[in-house]
Design an enzyme around this catalytic site. Structure first.
Site, PDB file in Angstrom:
ATOM      1  N   ILE A  61       0.827  -1.222   0.000  1.00  0.00           N
ATOM      2  CA  ILE A  61       0.000   0.000   0.000  1.00  0.00           C
ATOM      3  C   ILE A  61       0.860   1.271   0.000  1.00  0.00           C
ATOM      4  N   PHE A  82      -7.783  -2.769   4.937  1.00  0.00           N
ATOM      5  CA  PHE A  82      -7.495  -3.664   6.071  1.00  0.00           C
ATOM      6  C   PHE A  82      -5.987  -3.803   6.293  1.00  0.00           C
ATOM      7  N   ALA A  83      -5.179  -3.464   5.277  1.00  0.00           N
ATOM      8  CA  ALA A  83      -3.733  -3.768   5.347  1.00  0.00           C
ATOM      9  C   ALA A  83      -3.094  -3.083   6.545  1.00  0.00           C
ATOM     10  N   GLU A  85       0.242  -3.773   9.819  1.00  0.00           N
ATOM     11  CA  GLU A  85       0.947  -4.588  10.805  1.00  0.00           C
ATOM     12  C   GLU A  85       0.025  -4.573  12.008  1.00  0.00           C
ATOM     13  N   THR A 126      -9.220   0.483  15.007  1.00  0.00           N
ATOM     14  CA  THR A 126      -9.338  -0.420  16.157  1.00  0.00           C
ATOM     15  C   THR A 126      -9.752   0.347  17.415  1.00  0.00           C
ATOM     16  N   ASP A 127     -10.336  -0.373  18.367  1.00  0.00           N
ATOM     17  CA  ASP A 127     -10.666   0.249  19.664  1.00  0.00           C
ATOM     18  C   ASP A 127      -9.401   0.667  20.417  1.00  0.00           C
ATOM     19  N   GLU A 128      -8.252   0.077  20.037  1.00  0.00           N
ATOM     20  CA  GLU A 128      -7.027   0.336  20.806  1.00  0.00           C
ATOM     21  C   GLU A 128      -6.542   1.776  20.684  1.00  0.00           C
ATOM     22  N   TYR A 151       1.762  -0.069  18.150  1.00  0.00           N
ATOM     23  CA  TYR A 151       0.696  -0.474  17.214  1.00  0.00           C
ATOM     24  C   TYR A 151      -0.464   0.518  17.246  1.00  0.00           C
ATOM     25  N   LYS A 155      -1.998   3.204  14.463  1.00  0.00           N
ATOM     26  CA  LYS A 155      -3.388   3.165  13.990  1.00  0.00           C
ATOM     27  C   LYS A 155      -4.066   4.528  14.246  1.00  0.00           C
ATOM     28  N   LEU A 191      -4.259 -14.091  20.806  1.00  0.00           N
ATOM     29  CA  LEU A 191      -4.564 -14.902  21.985  1.00  0.00           C
ATOM     30  C   LEU A 191      -5.259 -16.238  21.681  1.00  0.00           C
ATOM     31  N   ASN A 250      -8.834 -12.214  30.198  1.00  0.00           N
ATOM     32  CA  ASN A 250      -8.025 -13.155  29.413  1.00  0.00           C
ATOM     33  C   ASN A 250      -8.029 -14.554  30.030  1.00  0.00           C
ATOM     34  N   GLY A 276       3.212  -1.735  29.022  1.00  0.00           N
ATOM     35  CA  GLY A 276       2.128  -0.821  28.592  1.00  0.00           C
ATOM     36  C   GLY A 276       0.817  -1.536  28.314  1.00  0.00           C
ATOM     37  N   HIS A 277       0.621  -2.703  28.924  1.00  0.00           N
ATOM     38  CA  HIS A 277      -0.542  -3.557  28.653  1.00  0.00           C
ATOM     39  C   HIS A 277      -1.852  -2.844  29.022  1.00  0.00           C
TER      40      HIS A 277
HETATM   41  P1  NAD Z   1      -3.569  -9.500   9.824  1.00  0.00           P
HETATM   42  O1  NAD Z   1      -2.233  -9.197  10.410  1.00  0.00           O
HETATM   43  O2  NAD Z   1      -4.126 -10.859   9.956  1.00  0.00           O
HETATM   44  O3  NAD Z   1      -3.539  -9.158   8.262  1.00  0.00           O
HETATM   45  C1  NAD Z   1      -2.925  -8.011   7.741  1.00  0.00           C
HETATM   46  C2  NAD Z   1      -2.790  -8.207   6.241  1.00  0.00           C
HETATM   47  O4  NAD Z   1      -2.220  -7.002   5.686  1.00  0.00           O
HETATM   48  C3  NAD Z   1      -1.839  -9.352   5.834  1.00  0.00           C
HETATM   49  O5  NAD Z   1      -2.422 -10.111   4.809  1.00  0.00           O
HETATM   50  C4  NAD Z   1      -0.587  -8.637   5.337  1.00  0.00           C
HETATM   51  O6  NAD Z   1       0.115  -9.369   4.351  1.00  0.00           O
HETATM   52  C5  NAD Z   1      -1.186  -7.354   4.778  1.00  0.00           C
HETATM   53  N1  NAD Z   1      -0.217  -6.242   4.751  1.00  0.00           N
HETATM   54  C6  NAD Z   1       0.620  -5.852   5.744  1.00  0.00           C
HETATM   55  N2  NAD Z   1       1.352  -4.806   5.331  1.00  0.00           N
HETATM   56  C7  NAD Z   1       0.956  -4.511   4.067  1.00  0.00           C
HETATM   57  C8  NAD Z   1       1.330  -3.532   3.126  1.00  0.00           C
HETATM   58  N3  NAD Z   1       2.287  -2.629   3.397  1.00  0.00           N
HETATM   59  N4  NAD Z   1       0.719  -3.507   1.911  1.00  0.00           N
HETATM   60  C9  NAD Z   1      -0.236  -4.437   1.604  1.00  0.00           C
HETATM   61  N5  NAD Z   1      -0.618  -5.396   2.470  1.00  0.00           N
HETATM   62  C10 NAD Z   1      -0.038  -5.437   3.685  1.00  0.00           C
HETATM   63  O7  NAD Z   1      -4.557  -8.399  10.436  1.00  0.00           O
HETATM   64  P2  NAD Z   1      -6.107  -8.508  10.767  1.00  0.00           P
HETATM   65  O8  NAD Z   1      -6.262  -9.055  12.133  1.00  0.00           O
HETATM   66  O9  NAD Z   1      -6.810  -9.138   9.641  1.00  0.00           O
HETATM   67  O10 NAD Z   1      -6.486  -6.964  10.842  1.00  0.00           O
HETATM   68  C11 NAD Z   1      -6.960  -6.283   9.680  1.00  0.00           C
HETATM   69  C12 NAD Z   1      -7.217  -4.831  10.062  1.00  0.00           C
HETATM   70  O11 NAD Z   1      -8.166  -4.765  11.114  1.00  0.00           O
HETATM   71  C13 NAD Z   1      -5.966  -4.107  10.576  1.00  0.00           C
HETATM   72  O12 NAD Z   1      -5.992  -2.793  10.079  1.00  0.00           O
HETATM   73  C14 NAD Z   1      -6.141  -4.089  12.084  1.00  0.00           C
HETATM   74  O13 NAD Z   1      -5.498  -2.974  12.661  1.00  0.00           O
HETATM   75  C15 NAD Z   1      -7.651  -4.007  12.203  1.00  0.00           C
HETATM   76  N6  NAD Z   1      -8.246  -4.583  13.428  1.00  0.00           N
HETATM   77  C16 NAD Z   1      -7.945  -5.851  13.805  1.00  0.00           C
HETATM   78  C17 NAD Z   1      -8.554  -6.396  14.942  1.00  0.00           C
HETATM   79  C18 NAD Z   1      -8.278  -7.823  15.375  1.00  0.00           C
HETATM   80  O14 NAD Z   1      -8.761  -8.214  16.441  1.00  0.00           O
HETATM   81  N7  NAD Z   1      -7.580  -8.620  14.607  1.00  0.00           N
HETATM   82  C19 NAD Z   1      -9.448  -5.622  15.693  1.00  0.00           C
HETATM   83  C20 NAD Z   1      -9.731  -4.319  15.266  1.00  0.00           C
HETATM   84  C21 NAD Z   1      -9.128  -3.819  14.129  1.00  0.00           C
HETATM   85  P1  TYD Z   2      -3.899 -10.111  21.440  1.00  0.00           P
HETATM   86  O1  TYD Z   2      -4.599 -11.264  20.831  1.00  0.00           O
HETATM   87  O2  TYD Z   2      -2.440  -9.921  21.132  1.00  0.00           O
HETATM   88  O3  TYD Z   2      -4.743  -8.812  21.053  1.00  0.00           O
HETATM   89  P2  TYD Z   2      -4.608  -7.291  21.614  1.00  0.00           P
HETATM   90  O4  TYD Z   2      -3.306  -7.128  22.300  1.00  0.00           O
HETATM   91  O5  TYD Z   2      -4.655  -6.507  20.334  1.00  0.00           O
HETATM   92  O6  TYD Z   2      -5.780  -7.078  22.508  1.00  0.00           O
HETATM   93  O7  TYD Z   2      -4.050 -10.201  23.002  1.00  0.00           O
HETATM   94  C1  TYD Z   2      -5.321 -10.250  23.631  1.00  0.00           C
HETATM   95  C2  TYD Z   2      -5.104 -10.219  25.123  1.00  0.00           C
HETATM   96  O8  TYD Z   2      -4.455 -11.432  25.513  1.00  0.00           O
HETATM   97  C3  TYD Z   2      -4.177  -9.096  25.577  1.00  0.00           C
HETATM   98  O9  TYD Z   2      -4.640  -8.593  26.832  1.00  0.00           O
HETATM   99  C4  TYD Z   2      -2.826  -9.761  25.754  1.00  0.00           C
HETATM  100  C5  TYD Z   2      -3.193 -11.175  26.168  1.00  0.00           C
HETATM  101  N1  TYD Z   2      -2.268 -12.227  25.717  1.00  0.00           N
HETATM  102  C6  TYD Z   2      -1.754 -13.137  26.642  1.00  0.00           C
HETATM  103  O10 TYD Z   2      -2.041 -13.074  27.849  1.00  0.00           O
HETATM  104  N2  TYD Z   2      -0.906 -14.110  26.190  1.00  0.00           N
HETATM  105  C7  TYD Z   2      -0.552 -14.219  24.873  1.00  0.00           C
HETATM  106  O11 TYD Z   2       0.243 -15.123  24.521  1.00  0.00           O
HETATM  107  C8  TYD Z   2      -1.103 -13.287  23.942  1.00  0.00           C
HETATM  108  C9  TYD Z   2      -0.743 -13.358  22.474  1.00  0.00           C
HETATM  109  C10 TYD Z   2      -1.964 -12.310  24.406  1.00  0.00           C
END
Ligand code: NAD
Ligand code: TYD
Length: 338
Positions: A61, A82-83, A85, A126-128, A151, A155, A191, A250, A276-277
Site C-alpha cells: 500500500i 485492512f492492510a 501490521e 481499532t478500539d485500541e 501499534y 493506527k 490470543l 483473558n 504498557g498492557h
Molecule cells: P492480519 O495481520 O491478519 O492481516 C494483515 C494483512 O495485511 C496481511 O495479509 C498482510 O500481508 C497485509 N499487509 C501488511 N502490510 C501490508 C502492506 N504494506 N501492503 C499491503 N498489504 C499489507 O490483520 P487482521 O487481524 O486481519 O487486521 C486487519 C485490520 O483490522 C488491521 O488494520 C487491524 O489494525 C484491524 N483490526 C484488527 C482487529 C483484530 O482483532 N484482529 C481488531 C480491530 C481492528
Molecule cells: P492479542 O490477541 O495480542 O490482542 P490485543 O493485544 O490486540 O488485545 O491479546 C489479547 C489479550 O491477551 C491481551 O490482553 C494480551 C493477552 N495475551 C496473553 O495473555 N498471552 C498471549 O500469549 C497473547 C498473544 C496475548
C-alpha cells in the site's frame, strides 16, 4: 460495486472477501496484499481459481505507482483498507514497520484515492486507539484518542490522517473502530489461536501478568457486517465503533478454550506482563446501532466453539502458517518473558 480491498490475505480481510462475494453477486473485488508473514495467499486460492469476480495483486500500500494504476480508469468504486501490521507484541519489539505501513501506507492510499476521486474509502481502525479503560465505562466515538502501544499509536496516526482528508479535502472517508476479533484464519500469534495451538500440543499457555486484563470479543463475521454497513450506509467523515458485547478477562477466555478443547488448566502459565498492557477495552456501539442498524449476532461461547471447530478441520492451514520467521519471533518473545 467494484472494491479494492487491501490486506485481504490476512485474517479479517479473508473473511470479509468471502462474505461479501457470497452476499453480493454483482460485486467484484481486487485484493492487494503484500503477503507479509501474516498474509496467506492460499486463504483465497479457491476464489483465485474459480471466481472471476475476484483477483489478487501482490503489492504494497506504500507503492504509489501501483495504487494509482489499480485505481485508474474508474476501475474501482470504493477502497477498504485492512492492510496493516497488526500485532501489539511485534510493535513493541520493532515499531518501524508499523509506522511505514499503518501510517505512511494509509496516507498513500488516501492520497491516491483522493486523486482518483474514489467515491468511498473505508479505513479499518481499532478500539485500541482510545487507550485503556478502568473498571467502569465504555469507549465512545467522542472518547479522546490516547494510544499506549506503538501499534495503537500508528493506527491512531492513520485515523487522524483520515479525519484530515475529510476535513481538508472533503474526501469521503469513513473509519471503523472494532474490538478484538476471533474466528477462522486468525494468525496464531493472537490470543485465541495461539492458546488453541499450544493446548493441542500440550505446551504451556502463556498468560500475561495476572490474566485479569479485559477485552471485548467479536466474531469476525459480525465485524465484517459492520464494515459492509459502514460502506453502504455510513456518514462521510464519521468513525463508528463496533463490538461484540462480550467482555471477558483473558484468564476466562483461556479457561473456556481449554474446556472446549478438553485440555487441563494446569497448562496455564503466568508470564511477565506485556509492557504498557492496556487493562480493559469495552465498546459503546450505539451510534452504529442507531445509524447503520448494526448488532452483533454471535455470542462468545458459540463463536469460540465455531472457531475451534474451524481450526480442528483446518489443521494443515495452522501447520502451514506456523513455519519460519513467525516461529523464530515467538520463541524469542516467550523466552524473554518466562
Ligand atoms: P492480519 O495481520 O491478519 O492481516 C494483515 C494483512 O495485511 C496481511 O495479509 C498482510 O500481508 C497485509 N499487509 C501488511 N502490510 C501490508 C502492506 N504494506 N501492503 C499491503 N498489504 C499489507 O490483520 P487482521 O487481524 O486481519 O487486521 C486487519 C485490520 O483490522 C488491521 O488494520 C487491524 O489494525 C484491524 N483490526 C484488527 C482487529 C483484530 O482483532 N484482529 C481488531 C480491530 C481492528
Ligand atoms: P492479542 O490477541 O495480542 O490482542 P490485543 O493485544 O490486540 O488485545 O491479546 C489479547 C489479550 O491477551 C491481551 O490482553 C494480551 C493477552 N495475551 C496473553 O495473555 N498471552 C498471549 O500469549 C497473547 C498473544 C496475548
Amino acid at each position: 460495486m467494484k472494491l479494492l480491498v487491501t490486506g485481504g490475505c490476512g485474517f479479517i480481510g479473508t473473511n470479509f472477501i468471502r462474505l461479501m462475494l457470497a452476499k453480493h453477486p454483482d460485486w467484484s473485488i481486487t485484493n492487494l496484499d503484500k503477503l507479509t508473514y501474516a498474509g496467506n495467499r492460499l486463504n483465497l486460492l479457491d476464489l483465485e481459481e474459480n471466481e472471476n469476480r475476484y483477483d489478487f495483486v501482490q503489492g504494497d500500500i506504500c507503492d504509489r505507482d501501483l495504487i494509482m494504476d489499480l485505481l485508474d480508469g474508474n476501475k474501482v468504486d470504493a477502497v477498504i483498507n485492512f492492510a496493516a501490521e497488526s500485532h501489539v507484541d511485534r510493535s513493541i519489539n520493532d515499531p518501524s514497520p508499523f509506522v511505514v505501513t499503518n501510517v505512511q501506507g494509509a496516507q498513500n492510499l488516501l492520497e491516491c484515492a483522493r486523486q482518483r476521486k474514489i467515491d468511498r474509502f473505508v479505513h479499518i481502525s481499532t478500539d485500541e486507539v482510545y487507550g485503556t479503560l478502568g473498571d467502569e465505562g465504555k469507549f465512545e466515538e467522542t472518547t479522546p484518542l490516547a494510544p499506549n502501544s506503538p501499534y495503537s499509536a500508528s493506527k491512531a496516526g492513520a485515523d487522524m490522517m483520515a479525519r484530515a482528508y475529510f476535513e481538508t479535502y472533503g474526501f469521503p472517508v469513513l473509519v471503523t473502530r472494532c474490538s478484538n476479533n476471533y474466528g477462522p484464519y486468525q494468525f496464531p500469534e493472537k490470543l485465541i489461536p495461539l492458546m488453541y495451538m499450544n493446548a493441542l500440543a500440550d505446551k504451556p499457555l502463556p498468560v500475561y501478568g495476572d490474566g485479569l486484563n479485559v477485552r471485548d470479543w467479536i466474531y469476525v463475521d459480525d465485524h465484517c457486517l459492520g464494515v459492509e454497513l459502514t460502506l453502504l450506509k455510513g456518514r462521510e467523515g464519521q468513525a463508528y465503533n463496533f463490538g461484540g458485547d462480550a467482555e471477558e478477562t483473558n484468564i476466562n477466555v483461556v479457561k473456556t478454550l481449554l474446556s472446549v478443547v478438553g485440555k487441563p488448566e494446569s497448562l496455564i502459565t503466568y508470564v511477565k506482563d506485556r509492557p504498557g498492557h492496556d487493562k480493559r477495552y469495552a465498546m459503546d456501539f450505539t451510534l452504529a446501532a442507531d445509524e447503520l442498524g448494526f448488532a452483533p449476532t454471535v455470542n462468545f461461547e458459540e463463536g469460540l466453539k465455531k472457531t475451534i471447530e474451524w481450526y480442528k478441520t483446518n489443521a494443515t492451514w495452522l501447520e502451514q502458517v506456523q513455519s519460519g520467521e513467525y516461529r523464530n519471533f515467538m520463541d524469542t518473545w516467550y523466552e524473554e518473558r518466562s
